[in-house]
Structure formats: structure tokens, C-alpha cells
Design a protein around this motif. Structure first.
Motif, short mmCIF file in Angstrom:
data_model
loop_
_atom_site.label_atom_id
_atom_site.label_comp_id
_atom_site.label_asym_id
_atom_site.label_seq_id
_atom_site.Cartn_x
_atom_site.Cartn_y
_atom_site.Cartn_z
N LEU A 1 -20.47 -37.32 -117.60
CA LEU A 1 -19.91 -37.37 -116.24
C LEU A 1 -20.07 -38.76 -115.64
O LEU A 1 -19.17 -39.25 -114.95
CB LEU A 1 -20.58 -36.32 -115.35
N ALA B 1 -17.40 -40.86 -117.08
CA ALA B 1 -16.06 -40.46 -116.64
C ALA B 1 -15.83 -40.67 -115.14
O ALA B 1 -14.70 -40.93 -114.72
CB ALA B 1 -15.82 -38.99 -116.99
N HIS B 2 -16.89 -40.56 -114.35
CA HIS B 2 -16.76 -40.65 -112.88
C HIS B 2 -17.86 -41.53 -112.30
O HIS B 2 -18.68 -41.06 -111.51
CB HIS B 2 -16.83 -39.24 -112.28
N ASP C 1 -15.11 -28.82 -108.09
CA ASP C 1 -14.67 -30.04 -108.79
C ASP C 1 -15.57 -30.32 -109.98
O ASP C 1 -15.08 -30.65 -111.07
CB ASP C 1 -14.67 -31.24 -107.85
N LYS D 1 -14.68 -28.17 -112.88
CA LYS D 1 -13.46 -28.64 -113.56
C LYS D 1 -13.74 -29.90 -114.38
O LYS D 1 -13.24 -30.05 -115.49
CB LYS D 1 -12.36 -28.93 -112.53
N TRP D 2 -14.51 -30.82 -113.81
CA TRP D 2 -14.80 -32.08 -114.51
C TRP D 2 -15.56 -31.83 -115.80
O TRP D 2 -15.30 -32.48 -116.81
CB TRP D 2 -15.60 -33.02 -113.62
#
Length: 64
Positions: A13, A16-17, A29, A32-33
Motif C-alpha cells: 500500500l 501504491a499510495h 477505500d 478496495k485498495w
């Protein structure tokens, strides 16, 4: 990865974010992530608020 792989999920994560405000990410959220991560392969219904909280805290630790 599975829902219980909280530390591996946190690392993915963060990659990715990297700009996400971890403490203000909605659990919908986050849910979903996690499912969108490469290598994640677990039943979406096996998640829970407790697991999402653990992922969130592991992600926060990963960022520090």
C-alpha cells in the motif's frame, strides 16, 4: 497475499499510495485498495474492521 498478511499489505500500500493520508483513509477505500494489490488473492468477505485497522496501523508503522 491474504487478509492476514498485514505487514506485506502495508508495504504494498505504501508503494501504491505514497501520498495517502493513512489515518483518514476510509475503510471502504482501504478494502478496495487491498484487493487491487498485485498478488492479493483472498475472499473479499474474509475482511473485517479489525483486519482493516491492523492493516492501517501496519501501514502507518511502515511509513515511519
Amino acid at each position: 497475499m491474504r487478509w492476514t498478511d498485514v505487514h506485506d499489505i502495508a508495504i504494498e500500500l505504501e508503494d501504491a499510495h505514497p501520498d495517502a493520508d493513512i489515518l483518514h483513509v476510509r475503510f471502504t477505500d482501504l478494502w478496495k485498495w487491498v484487493q487491487a494489490l498485485p498478488g492479493f488473492d483472498d475472499d473479499p468477505q474474509k475482511s473485517s474492521e479489525k483486519i482493516l485497522e491492523a492493516i492501517q496501523m501496519a501501514w502507518l508503522d511502515e511509513r515511519d
